[in-house]
Design a protein around this motif. Structure first.
Motif, PDB file in Angstrom:
ATOM      1  N   ASP A 294     -62.885 -96.936  -2.546  1.00 61.30           N
ATOM      2  CA  ASP A 294     -63.690 -95.781  -2.933  1.00 61.30           C
ATOM      3  C   ASP A 294     -63.853 -94.738  -1.827  1.00 61.30           C
ATOM      4  N   ASP A 295     -62.882 -94.679  -0.919  1.00 59.57           N
ATOM      5  CA  ASP A 295     -62.874 -93.606   0.077  1.00 59.57           C
ATOM      6  C   ASP A 295     -62.015 -92.471  -0.479  1.00 59.57           C
ATOM      7  N   PRO A 296     -62.650 -91.363  -0.924  1.00 60.74           N
ATOM      8  CA  PRO A 296     -61.887 -90.311  -1.586  1.00 60.74           C
ATOM      9  C   PRO A 296     -60.865 -89.633  -0.683  1.00 60.74           C
ATOM     10  N   THR A 297     -61.150 -89.542   0.601  1.00 59.74           N
ATOM     11  CA  THR A 297     -60.210 -88.897   1.522  1.00 59.74           C
ATOM     12  C   THR A 297     -58.950 -89.744   1.677  1.00 59.74           C
ATOM     13  N   VAL A 298     -59.116 -91.034   1.892  1.00 60.35           N
ATOM     14  CA  VAL A 298     -57.973 -91.940   2.025  1.00 60.35           C
ATOM     15  C   VAL A 298     -57.202 -92.012   0.713  1.00 60.35           C
ATOM     16  N   ASN A 299     -57.916 -92.106  -0.412  1.00 58.83           N
ATOM     17  CA  ASN A 299     -57.242 -92.176  -1.712  1.00 58.83           C
ATOM     18  C   ASN A 299     -56.413 -90.924  -1.971  1.00 58.83           C
ATOM     19  N   THR A 300     -56.969 -89.755  -1.658  1.00 61.74           N
ATOM     20  CA  THR A 300     -56.239 -88.498  -1.851  1.00 61.74           C
ATOM     21  C   THR A 300     -55.000 -88.453  -0.964  1.00 61.74           C
ATOM     22  N   LEU A 301     -55.150 -88.861   0.288  1.00 64.72           N
ATOM     23  CA  LEU A 301     -54.012 -88.882   1.213  1.00 64.72           C
ATOM     24  C   LEU A 301     -52.925 -89.830   0.713  1.00 64.72           C
ATOM     25  N   GLN A 302     -53.297 -91.032   0.329  1.00 64.52           N
ATOM     26  CA  GLN A 302     -52.318 -92.006  -0.150  1.00 64.52           C
ATOM     27  C   GLN A 302     -51.616 -91.509  -1.411  1.00 64.52           C
ATOM     28  N   ASP A 303     -52.378 -90.944  -2.332  1.00 58.62           N
ATOM     29  CA  ASP A 303     -51.779 -90.418  -3.565  1.00 58.62           C
ATOM     30  C   ASP A 303     -50.799 -89.291  -3.262  1.00 58.62           C
ATOM     31  N   ARG A 304     -51.176 -88.400  -2.349  1.00 56.17           N
ATOM     32  CA  ARG A 304     -50.327 -87.258  -2.002  1.00 56.17           C
ATOM     33  C   ARG A 304     -49.028 -87.717  -1.341  1.00 56.17           C
ATOM     34  N   VAL A 305     -49.125 -88.655  -0.412  1.00 53.11           N
ATOM     35  CA  VAL A 305     -47.934 -89.148   0.280  1.00 53.11           C
ATOM     36  C   VAL A 305     -47.017 -89.891  -0.702  1.00 53.11           C
ATOM     37  N   ALA A 306     -47.597 -90.702  -1.572  1.00 50.69           N
ATOM     38  CA  ALA A 306     -46.781 -91.399  -2.571  1.00 50.69           C
ATOM     39  C   ALA A 306     -46.041 -90.394  -3.442  1.00 50.69           C
ATOM     40  N   GLU A 307     -46.748 -89.337  -3.849  1.00 48.66           N
ATOM     41  CA  GLU A 307     -46.117 -88.295  -4.677  1.00 48.66           C
ATOM     42  C   GLU A 307     -44.999 -87.588  -3.914  1.00 48.66           C
ATOM     43  N   LEU A 308     -45.252 -87.221  -2.666  1.00 49.55           N
ATOM     44  CA  LEU A 308     -44.240 -86.526  -1.861  1.00 49.55           C
ATOM     45  C   LEU A 308     -42.980 -87.369  -1.672  1.00 49.55           C
TER      46      LEU A 308
END
Length: 113
Positions: free
Chosen positions: A35-49
């Motif tokens: 539930d860390d939104p910053t880490v989740n956003t970063l991980q999602d973005r990198v996976a997408e890239l």
């Protein structure tokens, strides 16, 4: 003071005042519970890239190297590594200690560091 980004080591780049301010303002949560939104956003973005279904944030290059070795090798196996490489000479033998994985160092070509 010279503020540049140097990715040769986890501790070389020192955060600027603006970087520290951004860290202080970042939304946080418990990453163990996801539930860390910053880490989740970063991980999602990198996976997408990178075109992967998921990504994992780790806090250091040493930690990421260990994750990679533990993903690819099982206890009692070995990994081939350059004899002058950072992972072999400067990461404290984590793969052997934590994963039971033995490095098999090979010499580097003379024209390669």
């Amino acid at each position: 003071m010279d503020h540049h980004m140097d990715l040769c080591s986890d501790t070389v780049t020192r955060p600027t005042d603006a970087m520290r301010a951004a860290m202080a303002r970042a939304a946080v949560g418990d990453d163990v519970f996801g539930d860390d939104p910053t880490v989740n956003t970063l991980q999602d973005r990198v996976a997408e890239l990178l075109g992967f279904p998921a990504a994992l944030f780790v806090s250091s290059g040493t930690q990421s190297n260990l994750c990679a070795l533990l993903t690819h090798c099982g206890r009692g196996e070995e990994y081939i590594v350059g004899a002058r490489s950072h992972i072999f000479g400067h990461e404290g033998g984590g793969a052997s200690v934590l994963g039971g994985i033995q490095p098999h160092p090979l010499p580097h070509r003379e024209d390669v560091d």
